[in-house]
Design an enzyme around this catalytic site. Sequence first.
Site, PDB file in Angstrom:
ATOM      1  N   ARG A 143       0.861  -1.189   0.000  1.00  0.00           N
ATOM      2  CA  ARG A 143       0.000   0.000   0.000  1.00  0.00           C
ATOM      3  C   ARG A 143       0.901   1.244   0.000  1.00  0.00           C
ATOM      4  O   ARG A 143       1.851   1.317   0.771  1.00  0.00           O
ATOM      5  CB  ARG A 143      -0.881  -0.025   1.245  1.00  0.00           C
ATOM      6  CG  ARG A 143      -2.009   0.940   1.195  1.00  0.00           C
ATOM      7  CD  ARG A 143      -2.834   0.838   2.446  1.00  0.00           C
ATOM      8  NE  ARG A 143      -3.646  -0.372   2.510  1.00  0.00           N
ATOM      9  CZ  ARG A 143      -4.100  -0.887   3.658  1.00  0.00           C
ATOM     10  NH1 ARG A 143      -3.808  -0.319   4.804  1.00  0.00           N
ATOM     11  NH2 ARG A 143      -4.840  -1.972   3.652  1.00  0.00           N
ATOM     12  N   ARG A 161      -2.033   6.355   9.681  1.00  0.00           N
ATOM     13  CA  ARG A 161      -2.082   5.882   8.297  1.00  0.00           C
ATOM     14  C   ARG A 161      -2.189   7.057   7.329  1.00  0.00           C
ATOM     15  O   ARG A 161      -2.172   8.208   7.729  1.00  0.00           O
ATOM     16  CB  ARG A 161      -3.294   4.957   8.131  1.00  0.00           C
ATOM     17  CG  ARG A 161      -3.369   3.805   9.122  1.00  0.00           C
ATOM     18  CD  ARG A 161      -2.447   2.719   8.714  1.00  0.00           C
ATOM     19  NE  ARG A 161      -2.587   1.532   9.551  1.00  0.00           N
ATOM     20  CZ  ARG A 161      -3.452   0.535   9.325  1.00  0.00           C
ATOM     21  NH1 ARG A 161      -4.307   0.590   8.323  1.00  0.00           N
ATOM     22  NH2 ARG A 161      -3.463  -0.521  10.115  1.00  0.00           N
ATOM     23  N   LYS A 207      -4.046   0.880  14.893  1.00  0.00           N
ATOM     24  CA  LYS A 207      -3.970   1.843  13.789  1.00  0.00           C
ATOM     25  C   LYS A 207      -4.628   3.169  14.166  1.00  0.00           C
ATOM     26  O   LYS A 207      -5.468   3.225  15.072  1.00  0.00           O
ATOM     27  CB  LYS A 207      -4.616   1.256  12.551  1.00  0.00           C
ATOM     28  CG  LYS A 207      -6.083   0.907  12.691  1.00  0.00           C
ATOM     29  CD  LYS A 207      -6.562   0.243  11.414  1.00  0.00           C
ATOM     30  CE  LYS A 207      -7.862  -0.502  11.624  1.00  0.00           C
ATOM     31  NZ  LYS A 207      -8.191  -1.380  10.531  1.00  0.00           N
ATOM     32  N   LYS A 240      -6.227   6.836  12.278  1.00  0.00           N
ATOM     33  CA  LYS A 240      -6.584   7.400  10.980  1.00  0.00           C
ATOM     34  C   LYS A 240      -7.010   8.859  11.121  1.00  0.00           C
ATOM     35  O   LYS A 240      -7.769   9.190  12.031  1.00  0.00           O
ATOM     36  CB  LYS A 240      -7.728   6.585  10.361  1.00  0.00           C
ATOM     37  CG  LYS A 240      -7.340   5.140  10.104  1.00  0.00           C
ATOM     38  CD  LYS A 240      -8.476   4.362   9.491  1.00  0.00           C
ATOM     39  CE  LYS A 240      -8.011   2.962   9.122  1.00  0.00           C
ATOM     40  NZ  LYS A 240      -9.084   2.152   8.560  1.00  0.00           N
ATOM     41  N   CYS A 293     -14.952  -3.683  -0.196  1.00  0.00           N
ATOM     42  CA  CYS A 293     -13.532  -3.889   0.116  1.00  0.00           C
ATOM     43  C   CYS A 293     -12.987  -5.016  -0.770  1.00  0.00           C
ATOM     44  O   CYS A 293     -13.730  -5.639  -1.514  1.00  0.00           O
ATOM     45  CB  CYS A 293     -13.367  -4.252   1.584  1.00  0.00           C
ATOM     46  SG  CYS A 293     -13.883  -5.940   1.910  1.00  0.00           S
ATOM     47  N   CYS A 335      -7.398 -11.027   0.703  1.00  0.00           N
ATOM     48  CA  CYS A 335      -7.386 -10.601   2.098  1.00  0.00           C
ATOM     49  C   CYS A 335      -7.511 -11.805   3.031  1.00  0.00           C
ATOM     50  O   CYS A 335      -8.444 -12.597   2.942  1.00  0.00           O
ATOM     51  CB  CYS A 335      -8.521  -9.635   2.368  1.00  0.00           C
ATOM     52  SG  CYS A 335      -8.552  -9.199   4.100  1.00  0.00           S
ATOM     53  N   CYS A 353     -15.542  -8.945   5.835  1.00  0.00           N
ATOM     54  CA  CYS A 353     -15.443  -9.306   7.261  1.00  0.00           C
ATOM     55  C   CYS A 353     -15.800  -8.081   8.081  1.00  0.00           C
ATOM     56  O   CYS A 353     -15.894  -6.980   7.537  1.00  0.00           O
ATOM     57  CB  CYS A 353     -14.035  -9.814   7.585  1.00  0.00           C
ATOM     58  SG  CYS A 353     -12.863  -8.511   7.955  1.00  0.00           S
ATOM     59  N   CYS A 375     -13.362  -2.303   6.195  1.00  0.00           N
ATOM     60  CA  CYS A 375     -12.506  -1.422   5.395  1.00  0.00           C
ATOM     61  C   CYS A 375     -13.294  -0.469   4.499  1.00  0.00           C
ATOM     62  O   CYS A 375     -12.850   0.633   4.227  1.00  0.00           O
ATOM     63  CB  CYS A 375     -11.530  -2.235   4.551  1.00  0.00           C
ATOM     64  SG  CYS A 375     -10.361  -3.112   5.569  1.00  0.00           S
TER      65      CYS A 375
HETATM   66  S1  SF4 Z   1     -13.133  -5.569   5.443  1.00  0.00           S
HETATM   67 FE1  SF4 Z   1     -12.240  -7.480   6.045  1.00  0.00          FE
HETATM   68  S2  SF4 Z   1     -12.329  -8.712   4.218  1.00  0.00           S
HETATM   69 FE2  SF4 Z   1     -12.579  -6.632   3.570  1.00  0.00          FE
HETATM   70  S3  SF4 Z   1     -10.539  -5.967   3.056  1.00  0.00           S
HETATM   71 FE3  SF4 Z   1     -10.956  -5.333   5.118  1.00  0.00          FE
HETATM   72  S4  SF4 Z   1     -10.113  -6.946   6.340  1.00  0.00           S
HETATM   73 FE4  SF4 Z   1     -10.310  -7.781   4.295  1.00  0.00          FE
END
Ligand code: SF4
Length: 1427
Positions: free
Chosen positions: A922, A991, A1056, A1058, A1277, A1283, A1322, A1326
Amino acid sequence: MPASPSVSAVSRIAYLASDVVVNSLSPTGPSPFQTALNALASSSDSRAAVTNLPFSANAGDTLLRHRSARLLSYTALAHPQILNHLLLHLPELSTTSTVFHVAVTDDLSDALVLQSSLPFVLYSRTAQQAHDHALLASRLAFIESTAVLHIFHVDDDAEKVEEVDSDRVAPFLFAERQSPRSSEQKSATDPSVLLKTYQSAAFATVALVRRPIRPLVQHGASEPHTVIFTLGRATLDYTIEGVSFVDVALLKPLPSTTVLSAISPSVSRVLVLEQIHHWSMKWTPLYLEVVSAIQQSELDPTPVVQSGVLGDARAISESDVAELVQRAATEAPSTRLALGPAPSSTQTAVSAPHIPKHEAAYTKILANLFSGRLEILNSPELVSLQGDIATTPEFALGRARGELEEREELVAAVQELLRDPDVTIELHSLLSRWLAVKDDGVKSKQVGDELAAALEGEKLSNPAAQKVLLFRHLLPARSRWIIGSDAWSYDLGASGLHHAIASRLNVNILILDTTPYTSRNSIDPHRRKQDVGLYAMNHGDVFVASTAVYSSYAQVLQAIMEADRYNGPSVVLAYLPYTTEETPALEILKETKLAVDSGYWPLYRWNPAKEREGKEPFSLDSDFVKNELQQFLDRQNHLSQLTRSTPEVAAELVGSLGENLKQARKQRAQQAYNDLLTAIDAPPLTVLYASDGGKAEKMAKRLATRGKLRGLSTTVATMDSVSIDDIAKEEIVVFVTSVAGQGEFPQNGRNLAKALNARAASGEKVLTSVRYSVFGLGDSHYWPRPEDAHYYNKAGKDLDSRLEQLGAQRFVPLGLGDDQDADGPETGYKPWEQLLWKALGVDAVEVKEKEPEPITNEHIKVASQYLRGTIAEGLEDHTTGALAPSDTQLTKFHGIYQQDDRDIRDERQAQGVEPAYSFMIRVRMPGGVCSPEQWLQMDQIADEHGNGTFKITTRQTFQFHGVIKRHLKSAIQDINRALLDTLAACGDVNRNVIVSTVPTLSKLHRQAYDFARRVSEHLLPRTTAYHEIWLDKKLVAGDALKDVEPLYGEFYLPRKFKVAVAIPPNNDVDIFANDVGFIAIVDEKGELAGFNVTAGGGMGVTHGNKKTYPRTGDILGFCTVAQGVDVAEKIMLVQRDNGNRADRKNARLKYTIDRMGLDNFKAEVERRLGYQLQPARPFSFDKNIDDFGWTTGEDGKHHFTCFIENGRIQDEPERDFKAGLREIAKVHKGAFRLTANQHLIITDVATEDLPTIKRLLAQYKLDNLSQTGLRLSSSACVAFPTCGLAMAESERYLPILIDKVEKICEENGLRNDSIVMRMTGCPNGCARPYLAEIAFVGKAPGTYLMLLGGGYYGQRLNKIYRESVTEPEILAILRPMIKRYALEREPGEHFGDWVIRAGYIAPTTAGKEWWDRAGGEGQYREVAAAA
Ligand code: SF4
Ligand SMILES: Cc1cc2nc3c(=O)[nH]c(=O)nc-3n(C[C@H](O)[C@H](O)[C@H](O)COP(=O)(O)O)c2cc1C
């Protein structure tokens, strides 16, 4: 080195005969034994466990650890540094069944050093003899429970060896021990008794190999006047009149009768020739045996015995021998004769001892800290000039003493010159300046150089001037160190240390202890080096520090610098637990942690200089000290009081203190030994676990540790690492498993589970001798529908019944842990664990030692040497595509995540190969702005190093996927070449700072962007590790002192962090989802006046864990632009100091604020700022999505916002966006701005360039904005396949779902209405799903949590509506809902507001209340969720 015939033959026998083979590696290149043993291990005859030790490791300890083996073999190529270590242990090893196979090239000296401590010494001249002797030695060692030394030659010829069949070896060796010898017999040293033993073993061996085996082989003249005994390669098969030859094959026992049997009465002269070139003692071994036999004989006249060196056999001819015999007659008997030239290899210079690579962890620090002025007094480099003695402490002390005396002379000479009237004013000033700074490492060098130059120019007649010039090398103050480690100067811990301390000289001693914590009990307690600390402290005026570089780098630096500054002896103990050079860094880290956490290796500094200043001399740098040290400190306190009142009593007490401590230590050693014995007797407990998320794994490991502390001998492993047959051999097996998926086993337990099912189905009872218990972890709410209730803890329950079917006996009933319980799975676990200890009869055992905490990210960070870890080494390791687990935590700080292709994970596991590892990189790009040139470089990097695509992320930056390890460094270098970097793009730091992209407001936007850049730069970590590892900037790094993190410290942040900057009315950055937000406030004149500051936003949640929740930031107040950076810093520091470091799931600022209370938090920020924030000023947002299409800014430049679905820059059929953007970048003169919604703005297009850009946009369909409002407002995401946390699809699935939902919208006339819909794979969140009007969060493949009711401009969190939905359910829910919305909404009413008004879901007013009323309202309430 390839294995020669003799090495192959001996290795084979050792391997077939022994339970354990310990092999010491050679100093350079692979050892010949290793090659042979490796080949054997891969053959079908697998038998022995082979341990390869690094060249300098102490083999004695390892052998002693295996002393209970039925037969132990040791192999090594003779080298003093290897064999001298062994000497210490031979007395203990001599009564164990151990064969030492020592190979030599041309010189027997090193190997023969061992002979005096062992009862049997065999010598083989040829490869065939080596083979036969290997058998004989093994049989002797086993039957007699004794140690045997077997010396043989590494022959370079292709001698053919006739080998005994493998299946005959074991029966030959392990024939019943005929008559176990009594202890008296065992200790017998009478050579004739021992010879009988040898003979009976030799006899058996002859029967097996059908070749003669004799202690001495005589040939030549029958009535000789001269007998030549040879111990060495040459077989002198000559016919020389009057000369007979005796080839010695048994060196010990060699009773005089055997020797004399070869000396007939006709003999007048005996020559003893031994292939010994470096023998340091006066008499050689065989010569001694022969002389003493003759002295005891009644031969008359007594023959003359002469000793000689046997040279290179290939260069010896018959005439050489004849000439020797003649020469012997003329030389005095005491003259050492020589036959043949010394082999060339023995003439090479003594090589420096090899220092194991791990030890560089400390020596590098010394080199960095003291660079030019470091002097390692016993440096191995001195060996080539001074010989082996150069590494001894005595030698080093001698050097130190000499140098310090010379420096005193130098000081006296300087003082004398100061008194000399002829000295000029300038020189006088230099002399006195040097005297003032003579103990300062840096200044003494500077002034010293000037002084020497001036003196050379002055040409003074005063002899003192000559003396100063003579000692000019001593003008800079040196930092003098003696290093004691296993690699050299092993005995420094004993006599050498004592001398150094007693000398009172200003020297520093660094002693490395490499004993791993987990094998501490198997090492002789008397030789533990950490007692040295107490010993040295008892002297009162010695600086002592105990350090561990893998626990606290900063503490090591501090200790070493204090030691250097201390004027007197300093002892720095350094912990570095490793067994071999191959020991991975994570292992060292773990061992260090265990040792430090349990108090076994406390970190402290004892500085007597402080006491003299009236300060506390002792600083404890770790949490826990052992009782011994505590007692010392208590006494010390008591003593210092006593010393003040009655000094004479105190002296006596100090004197006896050491004795008391020794006594205490002895008792403790005994206790440790007793504990060890108990552990051996205790029932073995095997803990097997299956875990995806780590909870079950942690629990299993903790259970195993607790078992160990209770005296059980425990092992812990994943379920899939064992087979059913392995389990069948165990006595007690405990399983801990979670559930992953609908009732499925976690990945690392699936294979065993399948195998158990298959065996159970076939009705086999294979586990009847196993006692077992299962603990299952699950979540009774994970699948909330009543029909799915059977999934709850299904894996544990299935396993429990399967084991029963297979005949195993359940000794403790199945235990179940539920995430929903008050204390999570711990609620069910605690009583189950109690039952377990009870059933094993260890519930009453008092656990004395502190239970070590598991290694967490906090430990990894602090031990990483400011984010270095072992990343650099890991990149060099081409045997795996992965980095070490601890390093993967650290690379995040460098913007790099290790991932693996989840699509093919199962398949690769089935093939037995490691996962397809690759890395995500990144970029750090504050505000998401880049030039067209940079765009082109990113495009190229994706092609050259990644998977050909790249992604615009929700933090306005680029992300590359699929970069394999080999490309990692060049990818990072290419990014840096594009004047961008990746530092702090991930990790527990600030970040990428994001900022609203409203280019139409050019001036305001520029100011906000400048501000974001300044915040980003200010909050960057300062470590030089990034440049050192990725950019090879050695000069920048390497200097340990430069690495300080003024803002972060060694631990960095708890989690983290932000920061975002928003320019109302657009909230495209979702300001309230950030830890810190700055909302731009414009004054009456349209200028940026400052910012409203928000704090405490964050998204991540854990499914089912109600202690976790998303949260929107709170507005703290207003600050000016000038204050902004400082405000960001102070908020971050309050989080740094108050965030929860014990639980990463509870570590974000959002939880800190809720824990502290918003008012207290704000007060603390303002206290650190030194002023109060002004009241917040009015502002308003109207959306959090992007404005697509063309706009024109204040300055007349044009900007186009493209829709890039989910930010993926790739070429697809009909949509070759990547190629299109590349073409645009080639001609574009403005900039590219990435949006926080993962789209792209092509900014600052001049009017004259518009046609070109428009043409390209059209050509590549980048101007296609005819998407539905729903699609334009969507965001997903990455999730699968890269991931590692993804539980369900996201980026690949959301567009498909939208295809279906937008049809519903279109049917209801809502084609162009914007509804913010987000999806993540998940609950980490993100794509900021918890702020969307509709959101889906992955739970398992194809199944999502559904949330409703987020605020349209990101001001309100949504709430869980359904706990688990699949696509048909999503569509079934949304169809009537969207229809109603189209009909019932009020003008301008957004979907998120409407679902609340319509009564589907309650509004979320604060993060803490997010879980309340989840599951819908009224008639829309989910039945199971309400339960
Ligand atoms: S929300 Fe979860 S699954 Fe999606 S990119 Fe972020 S860590 Fe990975
Ligand atoms: C993708 C996924 C699927 C799950 N499926 C189930 C399930 O079917 N039954 C159950 O009881 N728990 C289920 N759980 C809950 C976990 O078993 C539970 O959270 C456990 O504590 C996780 O342990 P681990 O971290 O060792 O994997 C699931 C969790 C996840 C993440």
